[in-house]
Design an enzyme around this catalytic site. Sequence first.
Site, mmCIF file in Angstrom:
data_model
loop_
_atom_site.group_PDB
_atom_site.id
_atom_site.type_symbol
_atom_site.label_atom_id
_atom_site.label_comp_id
_atom_site.label_asym_id
_atom_site.label_seq_id
_atom_site.Cartn_x
_atom_site.Cartn_y
_atom_site.Cartn_z
ATOM 1 N N LYS A 292 0.836 -1.200 0.000
ATOM 2 C CA LYS A 292 0.000 0.000 0.000
ATOM 3 C C LYS A 292 0.872 1.252 0.000
ATOM 4 O O LYS A 292 0.565 2.226 -0.691
ATOM 5 C CB LYS A 292 -0.961 -0.012 1.184
ATOM 6 C CG LYS A 292 -2.130 -0.969 0.952
ATOM 7 C CD LYS A 292 -3.047 -1.066 2.147
ATOM 8 C CE LYS A 292 -4.174 -2.063 1.872
ATOM 9 N NZ LYS A 292 -4.911 -2.430 3.079
ATOM 10 N N LYS B 123 -3.367 -8.673 -10.761
ATOM 11 C CA LYS B 123 -4.494 -8.956 -9.867
ATOM 12 C C LYS B 123 -5.587 -7.894 -10.059
ATOM 13 O O LYS B 123 -5.282 -6.707 -10.122
ATOM 14 C CB LYS B 123 -3.996 -8.913 -8.410
ATOM 15 C CG LYS B 123 -5.101 -9.149 -7.404
ATOM 16 C CD LYS B 123 -4.763 -8.614 -6.010
ATOM 17 C CE LYS B 123 -6.058 -8.357 -5.276
ATOM 18 N NZ LYS B 123 -6.007 -7.711 -4.018
ATOM 19 N N LYS C 2 -9.315 -2.643 -7.134
ATOM 20 C CA LYS C 2 -9.779 -1.254 -7.287
ATOM 21 C C LYS C 2 -8.597 -0.310 -7.429
ATOM 22 O O LYS C 2 -8.623 0.623 -8.216
ATOM 23 C CB LYS C 2 -10.590 -0.831 -6.054
ATOM 24 C CG LYS C 2 -11.979 -1.408 -6.022
ATOM 25 C CD LYS C 2 -12.623 -1.152 -4.689
ATOM 26 C CE LYS C 2 -11.974 -1.982 -3.605
ATOM 27 N NZ LYS C 2 -12.871 -2.831 -2.839
HETATM 28 P P1 ADP Z 1 -9.316 -4.518 -3.863
HETATM 29 O O1 ADP Z 1 -7.988 -5.177 -4.105
HETATM 30 O O2 ADP Z 1 -10.087 -4.346 -5.118
HETATM 31 O O3 ADP Z 1 -9.197 -3.225 -3.083
HETATM 32 P P2 ADP Z 1 -10.149 -5.668 -1.395
HETATM 33 O O4 ADP Z 1 -8.736 -5.532 -0.906
HETATM 34 O O5 ADP Z 1 -11.202 -4.800 -0.817
HETATM 35 O O6 ADP Z 1 -10.158 -5.516 -2.976
HETATM 36 O O7 ADP Z 1 -10.558 -7.183 -1.225
HETATM 37 C C1 ADP Z 1 -11.767 -7.677 -0.698
HETATM 38 C C2 ADP Z 1 -11.714 -9.200 -0.731
HETATM 39 O O8 ADP Z 1 -11.717 -9.676 -2.075
HETATM 40 C C3 ADP Z 1 -10.462 -9.791 -0.078
HETATM 41 O O9 ADP Z 1 -10.790 -10.985 0.606
HETATM 42 C C4 ADP Z 1 -9.575 -10.078 -1.241
HETATM 43 O O10 ADP Z 1 -8.667 -11.107 -0.983
HETATM 44 C C5 ADP Z 1 -10.556 -10.460 -2.322
HETATM 45 N N1 ADP Z 1 -10.048 -10.074 -3.633
HETATM 46 C C6 ADP Z 1 -9.880 -8.826 -4.100
HETATM 47 N N2 ADP Z 1 -9.402 -8.823 -5.354
HETATM 48 C C7 ADP Z 1 -9.257 -10.121 -5.681
HETATM 49 C C8 ADP Z 1 -8.786 -10.799 -6.845
HETATM 50 N N3 ADP Z 1 -8.403 -10.137 -7.928
HETATM 51 N N4 ADP Z 1 -8.768 -12.124 -6.830
HETATM 52 C C9 ADP Z 1 -9.158 -12.817 -5.750
HETATM 53 N N5 ADP Z 1 -9.601 -12.254 -4.628
HETATM 54 C C10 ADP Z 1 -9.659 -10.922 -4.576
#
Ligand code: ADP
Length: 321
Positions: free
Chosen positions: A110, A189, A192
Amino acid sequence: MRILSGIQPSGQLHIGNYFGMMQAMINSQDQGELFAFIVNLHALTSVHDRERLSRDTLNAAADFIALGLDPERCVLWVQGDLPEVCELAWALSTLTPMGLLERCHSYKDKIAKGIAPNHGLFAYPVLMAADILFFQADRVPVGRDQKQHLEVARDIAIKFNNTFGETFTLPEPIISDDMAVIPGLDGQKMSKSYGNTIPIFIDKKEMKKRVMAIKTDSTPVEEAKDPDKCNLFQIYRLFAPADRLAATLDLYENGGAMYGKIKLELLDLIWDYFAAARVRREELLADPEGLRAILARGAEKARAVAATTLGRVRDSLGLRY
Ligand code: ADP
Ligand code: TRP
């Protein structure tokens, strides 16, 4: 068996979130007692915009319910409605070695992305440990990127139990193969923060733009392609029914796969997949008071369970006198 997981209300829910963890959470309602919550306190580590946070919190509740979480069959609440979790987080933080947090990839990632390294961001895994340990969760379904945070929660629980006697259940992460990392438009990956997502609840025109923007290579149509290396196929396989999947796989392996055509088919598959959820979500958002009442009931149910743990923790630590 108690299953618990949380999701941040920061932005639009995307298909990576759905296949990475939400689907497992929804399915787990049939396998045990599910505790699902919206982690608005965690979101504060990166969102300081009151309108956005409160709107996204309510939207996240609508998203969860529309996609299949049933507030009658699970405990669904907003993290900040149970501020007692901060008391537990503080107690746990006094047992958490700095080195454990300094090793966390998520914190380093981050910062590398330009988020200011505030203390909340550093202490994030301790609050997450409190979330989990509060409810004595046995299983925690999360995406692969959260695995290390689960290990931190276990380490803290072990330290607490060794110091003060058996208090906390050790949580097990659930990260199945199906929950591998879902690639985004650019093959990284889906996240957002990378701006490479396919959000679930957007209009079809916007969704078409995203799907058409999935990056593909320039192998000629008639040549064979490796489906495992193609992020279009990796997303397509999540939605395609078995017969379509087999037919498309054949084109990849033997030549003839046209990316543009596959993308248009994928667009319709995604659209139809979430059609019922889209309607349900609109209904829920049309009645914000109803949604708030659902969340308030969830917080009460969660509080009753957390109170038992908190009492034990206060006794263990000597906070009662
Ligand atoms: P982002 O990376 O979009 O900010 P978050 O960190 O809020 O998403 O993740 C919310 C949940 O979704 C977590 O449990 C995370 O591991 C899962 N997650 C987010 N992006 C992915 C992805 N591309 N593939 C698998 N799991 C994901
Ligand atoms: N850190 C998780 C994420 O970003 C969200 C989260 C907070 C969580 N507390 C939790 C997940 C407890 C599982 C259990 O996705």
